[in-house]
Write a protein that holds these residues in place. Structure first.
Motif, mmCIF file in Angstrom:
data_model
loop_
_atom_site.group_PDB
_atom_site.id
_atom_site.type_symbol
_atom_site.label_atom_id
_atom_site.label_comp_id
_atom_site.label_asym_id
_atom_site.label_seq_id
_atom_site.Cartn_x
_atom_site.Cartn_y
_atom_site.Cartn_z
ATOM 1 N N ILE A 193 6.355 13.830 -13.919
ATOM 2 C CA ILE A 193 6.325 13.174 -12.604
ATOM 3 C C ILE A 193 7.638 13.350 -11.842
ATOM 4 C CG2 ILE A 193 4.534 11.506 -13.226
ATOM 5 C CD1 ILE A 193 6.756 9.433 -13.555
ATOM 6 N N GLY A 194 8.574 14.092 -12.423
ATOM 7 C CA GLY A 194 9.788 14.440 -11.680
ATOM 8 C C GLY A 194 11.052 13.727 -12.121
ATOM 9 N N LEU A 195 11.026 13.026 -13.274
ATOM 10 C CA LEU A 195 12.228 12.315 -13.706
ATOM 11 C C LEU A 195 12.868 12.994 -14.916
ATOM 12 C CD1 LEU A 195 11.360 8.520 -13.482
ATOM 13 C CD2 LEU A 195 12.538 9.964 -11.838
ATOM 14 N N GLU A 196 14.131 13.324 -14.772
ATOM 15 C CA GLU A 196 14.901 13.899 -15.887
ATOM 16 C C GLU A 196 15.521 12.741 -16.655
ATOM 17 O OE1 GLU A 196 15.316 16.477 -17.925
ATOM 18 O OE2 GLU A 196 14.207 17.527 -16.349
ATOM 19 N N THR A 197 15.298 12.689 -17.942
ATOM 20 C CA THR A 197 15.813 11.549 -18.707
ATOM 21 C C THR A 197 16.615 11.997 -19.919
ATOM 22 O OG1 THR A 197 13.734 11.450 -19.922
ATOM 23 C CG2 THR A 197 13.980 9.943 -18.079
ATOM 24 N N ASN A 198 17.361 11.050 -20.458
ATOM 25 C CA ASN A 198 18.107 11.261 -21.687
ATOM 26 C C ASN A 198 17.741 10.107 -22.624
ATOM 27 O OD1 ASN A 198 20.288 12.561 -23.258
ATOM 28 N ND2 ASN A 198 21.227 10.549 -23.009
ATOM 29 N N ILE A 199 17.598 10.414 -23.911
ATOM 30 C CA ILE A 199 17.188 9.366 -24.852
ATOM 31 C C ILE A 199 18.417 8.911 -25.632
ATOM 32 C CG2 ILE A 199 15.476 8.729 -26.607
ATOM 33 C CD1 ILE A 199 14.196 10.142 -24.196
ATOM 34 N N ARG A 200 18.657 7.612 -25.690
ATOM 35 C CA ARG A 200 19.733 7.080 -26.534
ATOM 36 C C ARG A 200 19.121 6.687 -27.866
ATOM 37 N NH1 ARG A 200 23.161 3.506 -22.221
ATOM 38 N NH2 ARG A 200 23.350 5.175 -20.694
ATOM 39 N N MET A 201 19.685 7.230 -28.918
ATOM 40 C CA MET A 201 19.051 7.099 -30.233
ATOM 41 C C MET A 201 19.950 6.354 -31.205
ATOM 42 S SD MET A 201 16.153 8.907 -30.252
ATOM 43 C CE MET A 201 15.925 8.921 -32.016
ATOM 44 N N ASN A 202 19.310 5.564 -32.069
ATOM 45 C CA ASN A 202 20.035 4.952 -33.176
ATOM 46 C C ASN A 202 19.042 4.606 -34.281
ATOM 47 O OD1 ASN A 202 22.282 4.017 -34.520
ATOM 48 N ND2 ASN A 202 22.263 1.979 -33.588
ATOM 49 N N SER A 203 19.576 4.331 -35.468
ATOM 50 C CA SER A 203 18.726 3.796 -36.525
ATOM 51 C C SER A 203 19.379 2.506 -37.015
ATOM 52 C CB SER A 203 18.608 4.793 -37.676
ATOM 53 O OG SER A 203 17.931 4.176 -38.757
ATOM 54 N N ILE A 204 18.561 1.476 -37.192
ATOM 55 C CA ILE A 204 19.134 0.205 -37.678
ATOM 56 C C ILE A 204 18.709 -0.068 -39.121
ATOM 57 C CG2 ILE A 204 19.502 -0.851 -35.421
ATOM 58 C CD1 ILE A 204 16.873 -2.421 -35.871
ATOM 59 N N GLY A 205 18.218 0.958 -39.814
ATOM 60 C CA GLY A 205 17.918 0.854 -41.246
ATOM 61 C C GLY A 205 16.836 -0.155 -41.584
ATOM 62 N N PRO A 240 0.798 -1.233 0.000
ATOM 63 C CA PRO A 240 0.000 0.000 0.000
ATOM 64 C C PRO A 240 0.830 1.284 0.000
ATOM 65 C CG PRO A 240 -0.960 -1.570 1.497
ATOM 66 C CD PRO A 240 0.310 -2.197 0.997
ATOM 67 N N ASP A 241 1.959 1.309 0.743
ATOM 68 C CA ASP A 241 2.680 2.588 0.826
ATOM 69 C C ASP A 241 3.399 2.944 -0.481
ATOM 70 O OD1 ASP A 241 4.656 0.768 0.976
ATOM 71 O OD2 ASP A 241 5.630 1.568 2.776
ATOM 72 N N GLU A 242 3.487 1.989 -1.396
ATOM 73 C CA GLU A 242 4.122 2.285 -2.677
ATOM 74 C C GLU A 242 3.094 2.713 -3.730
ATOM 75 O OE1 GLU A 242 6.089 -0.614 -5.582
ATOM 76 O OE2 GLU A 242 7.595 -0.402 -4.030
ATOM 77 N N GLN A 243 1.830 2.414 -3.412
ATOM 78 C CA GLN A 243 0.785 2.606 -4.429
ATOM 79 C C GLN A 243 0.690 4.042 -4.923
ATOM 80 O OE1 GLN A 243 -0.939 0.314 -5.986
ATOM 81 N NE2 GLN A 243 -0.412 -1.459 -4.750
ATOM 82 N N ILE A 244 0.983 4.975 -4.049
ATOM 83 C CA ILE A 244 0.851 6.385 -4.442
ATOM 84 C C ILE A 244 1.710 6.699 -5.674
ATOM 85 C CG2 ILE A 244 2.554 7.122 -2.692
ATOM 86 C CD1 ILE A 244 -0.367 9.274 -3.747
ATOM 87 N N TYR A 245 2.916 6.084 -5.743
ATOM 88 C CA TYR A 245 3.790 6.331 -6.895
ATOM 89 C C TYR A 245 3.196 5.737 -8.177
ATOM 90 C CZ TYR A 245 7.277 7.674 -3.472
ATOM 91 O OH TYR A 245 7.938 8.300 -2.449
ATOM 92 N N TRP A 246 2.607 4.556 -8.030
ATOM 93 C CA TRP A 246 1.972 3.895 -9.182
ATOM 94 C C TRP A 246 0.791 4.729 -9.664
ATOM 95 C CZ3 TRP A 246 3.492 -0.936 -11.312
ATOM 96 C CH2 TRP A 246 4.604 -1.502 -10.685
ATOM 97 N N GLU A 247 0.072 5.262 -8.690
ATOM 98 C CA GLU A 247 -1.091 6.092 -9.021
ATOM 99 C C GLU A 247 -0.669 7.343 -9.783
ATOM 100 O OE1 GLU A 247 -4.019 7.677 -5.970
ATOM 101 O OE2 GLU A 247 -3.855 5.539 -5.501
ATOM 102 N N ILE A 248 0.415 7.957 -9.295
ATOM 103 C CA ILE A 248 0.917 9.172 -9.953
ATOM 104 C C ILE A 248 1.258 8.844 -11.408
ATOM 105 C CG2 ILE A 248 2.901 10.755 -10.041
ATOM 106 C CD1 ILE A 248 3.041 10.521 -6.985
ATOM 107 N N LEU A 249 1.958 7.724 -11.593
ATOM 108 C CA LEU A 249 2.390 7.328 -12.931
ATOM 109 C C LEU A 249 1.186 7.026 -13.828
ATOM 110 C CD1 LEU A 249 4.578 6.568 -14.923
ATOM 111 C CD2 LEU A 249 4.840 4.377 -13.776
ATOM 112 N N ARG A 250 0.227 6.304 -13.278
ATOM 113 C CA ARG A 250 -0.959 5.955 -14.084
ATOM 114 C C ARG A 250 -1.738 7.206 -14.471
ATOM 115 N NH1 ARG A 250 -1.852 1.433 -10.167
ATOM 116 N NH2 ARG A 250 -0.930 -0.365 -11.206
ATOM 117 N N GLU A 251 -1.913 8.099 -13.519
ATOM 118 C CA GLU A 251 -2.681 9.324 -13.789
ATOM 119 C C GLU A 251 -1.994 10.155 -14.855
ATOM 120 O OE1 GLU A 251 -5.082 11.205 -11.122
ATOM 121 O OE2 GLU A 251 -5.879 9.152 -11.301
ATOM 122 N N ALA A 252 -0.667 10.313 -14.707
ATOM 123 C CA ALA A 252 0.076 11.130 -15.669
ATOM 124 C C ALA A 252 0.018 10.486 -17.059
ATOM 125 C CB ALA A 252 1.530 11.274 -15.216
#
Ligand code: HAM
Length: 477
Positions: A200-212, A60-72
């Motif tokens: 939701i508060g996470l800074e991310t970086n995208i790794r990109m490539n093309s495989i043709g 139960p105490d973790e559910q709030i994070y799941w809820e935030i993610l689902r709502e967003a």
């Protein structure tokens, strides 16, 4: 409109202490220091069954994070017109062999599969992109205006080696778009994912490539195989096998020696056909325009066979520790997938899936604060008759739309008031045996401590008024 509460309210001048006024019944007093749930010892030699390795409970105490993610997720999906879809957990084994690929780790080593009673070979889905393509074909969605855009959420199963952020049952949210080969679609999916995580508060970086394309990859595969043949004594046994069957898979091997060999391996970007190169450049331009941070990763191929052209992974920035080994999400373009499953030739597609446990783990590690839940009223009761009447009163509150909490399982008034304090409610209602007999309820203003005895039959109306006034003064609720 009168804004004073009149007749039913009997004002008490001096706030009384609840403990003074309401006597706890003797039997409850004795119990209040004892544990509320008696611990029943198991008979000797009997052990409590444990969780399967790689499986976990989401407490139960973790559910709030799941809820935030689902709502967003829901909110961003609506904004970008992705419609919710759900798939069954069990699918035919063939669905994943044909799409994810026979020589991938997922199919080779990680499938949870069995023969059902009718003799069908079934598997617990290891991912949902193949299911999305199957559903698109099964329901004739190519006749709908294209692109058809889905979002989904649910558990997947892979018999992987469990570690932090890697489980045998894990949840994904995903977005898939069928029917458009435009680079703007790839870019939109990436921008949307980046924005979802940022909200939701996470800074991310995208790794990109093309495989043709399949064709442009042939020459690259030959080059790659000849490079790895010169390093044969430095790679793992699995990779030696991969070298014969599918040399691209060598690039996603996680074994230390193989990772080191990869550094100097030929890069697919040098072998791309013109169209794939342009497609990729357009996506990067869109990302630049949208301000999405990305890094080119020329050896990124992803561990599933259905991709062509764009592949990408999402990584949180400033990661440390074991979780830093794992991407938060991944995706790409899969223009041959629908055709592979018997759908219309040349139906393009592109999508992404995010690992929900990994996101929740990152939110917790970064100490992202979930917004406090706002509860307006706490309902406290004392003694059996109060509990009986209280159930009905509580239900009336719930139906009236006032946000209310209770603790019917708790005996001591002190514990209940402590809980009310912790929840930060505006008012606590107290119903004891005396109040039940009198047809009244005590209303305690949690801010001032002032208490009033009010007519129980008018409680909803009274509380609505009180909340209206209190909220006019309090911006937190
Ligand atoms: P995937 O990279 O296999 O791609 O999985 C996507 C994400 O699911 C991973 O980045 C990770 O966050 C999470 N994940 C995968 N395996 C585990 C695990 N054992 N434990 C915890 N989390 C895990 C796919 O599944 C593709 N269907 C993505 C896609 C969608 N491509 C196009 N559309």
């Amino acid at each position: 409109m009168p804004n004073k509460i009149k007749a039913p309210v009997k004002k008490i001048e001096k706030p009384i202490k609840v403990e003074e006024k309401i006597e706890e019944p003797e039997e409850l007093k004795k119990k209040s220091s004892a544990p509320e749930q008696p611990v029943v010892p198991l008979p000797k030699g009997r052990k409590t069954p444990e969780l399967l390795r790689g499986f976990r409970d989401i407490l139960p105490d973790e559910q709030i994070y799941w809820e935030i993610l689902r709502e967003a997720t829901k909110s961003i999906a609506e904004t970008y017109s992705f419609d919710r879809i759900d798939f069954p957990i069990l699918e035919k084994e063939e669905l994943f062999i044909r799409t994810v690929g026979k020589q991938t780790d997922i199919v080779e080593k990680e499938i949870y599969g069995f023969e059902d009673k009718g003799g069908d070979k079934v598997v617990m889905r290891p991912e949902m992109t193949a299911s999305a393509a199957r559903a698109y074909i099964n329901h004739g969605m190519l006749n709908l205006p294209q692109p058809v855009k889905f979002f989904y959420e649910g558990p997947n199963f892979r018999y992987d080696r469990p570690q932090a952020g890697r489980y045998r049952q894990f949840y994904q949210i995903g977005f898939e778009a069928f029917g458009s080969s435009e680079p703007i679609i790839d870019a939109q999916i990436i921008v949307m994912t980046y924005n979802l995580l940022k909200t939701i508060g996470l800074e991310t970086n995208i790794r990109m490539n093309s495989i043709g394309t399949q064709d442009s990859r042939q020459a690259y595969k030959t080059e790659l195989a000849s490079y790895y043949r010169t390093k044969k004594n430095q790679i793992c046994e699995d990779c030696k096998r991969r070298l014969l069957k599918n040399p691209m898979r060598l690039l996603d091997c996680k074994v230390e020696g193989c990772v080191a060999v990869k550094v100097d391996a030929p890069q697919i970007l040098d072998w791309l056909d013109e169209e794939s190169k342009n497609h990729f450049m357009r996506i990067l331009e869109f990302l630049d325009e949208a301000g999405v941070p990305y890094t080119l990763d020329p050896h990124l191929v992803r561990g599933l066979d259905y991709y062509n052209r764009t592949v990408f992974e999402i990584w949180t920035v400033n990661d440390e520790g074991e979780r830093a080994q794992n991407a938060i999400g991944g995706g790409g373009r899969y223009d041959g997938l629908v055709e592979l499953l018997g759908g219309r030739e040349g139906t393009p597609g592109c999508g992404v899936a995010l690992g929900m446990e990994r996101i929740v783990l990152a939110l917790k590690e970064l100490k992202v604060q979930p917004p406090a839940k706002k509860v307006d009223v706490f309902f406290a009761q004392l003694g059996d008759s109060a509990r009986r009447v209280g159930l009905k009163v509580f239900e009336d509150f719930r139906q009236s739309g006032i946000s209310v909490r209770e603790a019917f399982g708790k005996g001591s008034l002190k514990t209940q008031l402590e809980l009310a304090n912790k929840l930060g409610v505006l008012f606590t209602l107290i119903l004891g045996q005396k109040e039940v007999l009198d047809g009244t309820i005590i209303v305690r203003d949690m801010e001032s401590g002032a208490q009033e005895i009010v007519d129980a039959s008018k409680i909803i109306h009274i509380m609505k008024k009180k909340l209206e006034i209190a909220k006019g003064l309090d911006t937190k609720h």
